[in-house]
Scaffold this motif. Sequence first.
Motif, short mmCIF file in Angstrom:
data_model
loop_
_atom_site.label_atom_id
_atom_site.label_comp_id
_atom_site.label_asym_id
_atom_site.label_seq_id
_atom_site.Cartn_x
_atom_site.Cartn_y
_atom_site.Cartn_z
N MET A 94 9.32 71.41 44.93
CA MET A 94 8.90 70.55 46.03
C MET A 94 9.83 69.33 46.13
SD MET A 94 4.75 70.81 45.67
CE MET A 94 4.35 69.95 47.19
N GLN A 95 10.23 68.79 45.00
CA GLN A 95 11.14 67.66 44.99
C GLN A 95 12.49 68.06 45.59
OE1 GLN A 95 9.94 64.58 44.02
NE2 GLN A 95 11.78 63.96 45.11
N LYS A 96 12.93 69.26 45.31
CA LYS A 96 14.19 69.77 45.87
C LYS A 96 14.09 69.90 47.39
CE LYS A 96 17.82 72.87 44.64
NZ LYS A 96 18.29 73.82 43.65
N ILE A 97 12.93 70.37 47.89
CA ILE A 97 12.71 70.48 49.34
C ILE A 97 12.83 69.10 49.97
CG2 ILE A 97 10.97 70.95 51.11
CD1 ILE A 97 10.01 73.28 49.24
N TYR A 157 8.72 66.09 55.10
CA TYR A 157 8.42 66.37 53.70
C TYR A 157 9.02 65.25 52.85
CZ TYR A 157 7.60 70.90 55.84
OH TYR A 157 7.16 71.90 56.65
N SER A 158 8.34 64.10 52.81
CA SER A 158 8.88 62.92 52.14
C SER A 158 8.28 62.66 50.77
CB SER A 158 8.67 61.68 53.00
OG SER A 158 9.43 61.77 54.18
N LEU A 159 7.00 62.99 50.59
CA LEU A 159 6.32 62.76 49.32
C LEU A 159 5.51 63.98 48.93
CD1 LEU A 159 4.91 59.18 50.03
CD2 LEU A 159 6.80 59.73 48.51
N ILE A 160 5.46 64.28 47.65
CA ILE A 160 4.63 65.38 47.15
C ILE A 160 3.17 64.95 47.16
CG2 ILE A 160 4.05 66.75 45.11
CD1 ILE A 160 7.01 66.65 44.35
N ASP A 161 2.31 65.78 47.71
CA ASP A 161 0.88 65.51 47.69
C ASP A 161 0.18 66.45 46.71
OD1 ASP A 161 -1.61 64.39 48.41
OD2 ASP A 161 -1.92 65.95 49.90
N SER A 162 0.25 67.77 46.98
CA SER A 162 -0.44 68.74 46.11
C SER A 162 0.05 70.15 46.44
CB SER A 162 -1.95 68.66 46.31
OG SER A 162 -2.30 68.96 47.66
N LEU A 191 0.66 80.38 49.13
CA LEU A 191 0.83 79.17 48.35
C LEU A 191 1.07 78.04 49.35
CD1 LEU A 191 1.30 77.62 45.68
CD2 LEU A 191 3.70 78.33 45.81
N GLU A 192 0.19 77.04 49.33
CA GLU A 192 0.31 75.90 50.22
C GLU A 192 0.92 74.73 49.46
OE1 GLU A 192 -3.42 74.81 51.97
OE2 GLU A 192 -3.53 76.64 53.15
N LEU A 193 2.08 74.29 49.92
CA LEU A 193 2.71 73.10 49.37
C LEU A 193 2.41 71.97 50.34
CD1 LEU A 193 6.19 74.64 48.44
CD2 LEU A 193 4.12 74.50 47.04
N GLU A 207 2.31 84.87 41.61
CA GLU A 207 1.06 84.30 41.10
C GLU A 207 1.27 83.67 39.74
OE1 GLU A 207 -2.68 86.40 41.70
OE2 GLU A 207 -1.55 87.96 42.75
N GLY A 208 0.43 82.70 39.42
CA GLY A 208 0.43 82.10 38.10
C GLY A 208 1.43 80.98 37.90
N LEU A 209 2.04 80.49 38.97
CA LEU A 209 2.96 79.37 38.83
C LEU A 209 2.20 78.12 38.39
CD1 LEU A 209 5.09 79.87 42.06
CD2 LEU A 209 5.77 80.40 39.71
N THR A 210 2.85 77.27 37.63
CA THR A 210 2.22 76.04 37.14
C THR A 210 2.75 74.84 37.93
OG1 THR A 210 3.94 75.60 35.51
CG2 THR A 210 2.09 77.03 34.81
N SER A 211 2.07 73.72 37.77
CA SER A 211 2.54 72.51 38.45
C SER A 211 3.92 72.11 37.93
CB SER A 211 1.54 71.37 38.26
OG SER A 211 1.39 71.05 36.90
N ALA A 212 4.19 72.38 36.66
CA ALA A 212 5.51 72.06 36.09
C ALA A 212 6.61 72.89 36.73
CB ALA A 212 5.48 72.30 34.58
N GLU A 213 6.28 74.06 37.26
CA GLU A 213 7.25 74.90 37.95
C GLU A 213 7.35 74.57 39.43
OE1 GLU A 213 7.00 79.09 35.55
OE2 GLU A 213 5.18 78.45 36.64
N ILE A 214 6.25 74.18 40.02
CA ILE A 214 6.20 73.93 41.46
C ILE A 214 6.73 72.56 41.85
CG2 ILE A 214 4.66 73.70 43.45
CD1 ILE A 214 2.94 75.90 42.20
#
Length: 77
Positions: free
Chosen positions: A39-42, A56-61, A7-9, A28-35
């Motif tokens: 990422m925001q917590k990171i 890690y300042s802004l979420i990209d994808s 999984l690439e963040l 497997e099967g994680l959604t954007s609502a879960e990810i």
Amino acid sequence: MDTTLTLELKFRAADGKNKNLIIRNPTEGLTSAEIKPVMQKIIGLDAFAVKGTNPYSLIDSARYVKRTTTDLFNSEI
């Protein structure tokens, strides 16, 4: 044949550069609502700051990457 899943963040650093955090053998099967909240917590942890810059300042994808490796031969030395 061997298949691996990662999984690439993908983030953007404060200096505008792209940074990836790669997780091996993810669920497997994680959604954007879960990810996205993770990422925001990171980003909020600011635990990876280098010289005062958070890489890690802004979420990209985010994306799953499945890789299949096929051995052509193995040396029997």
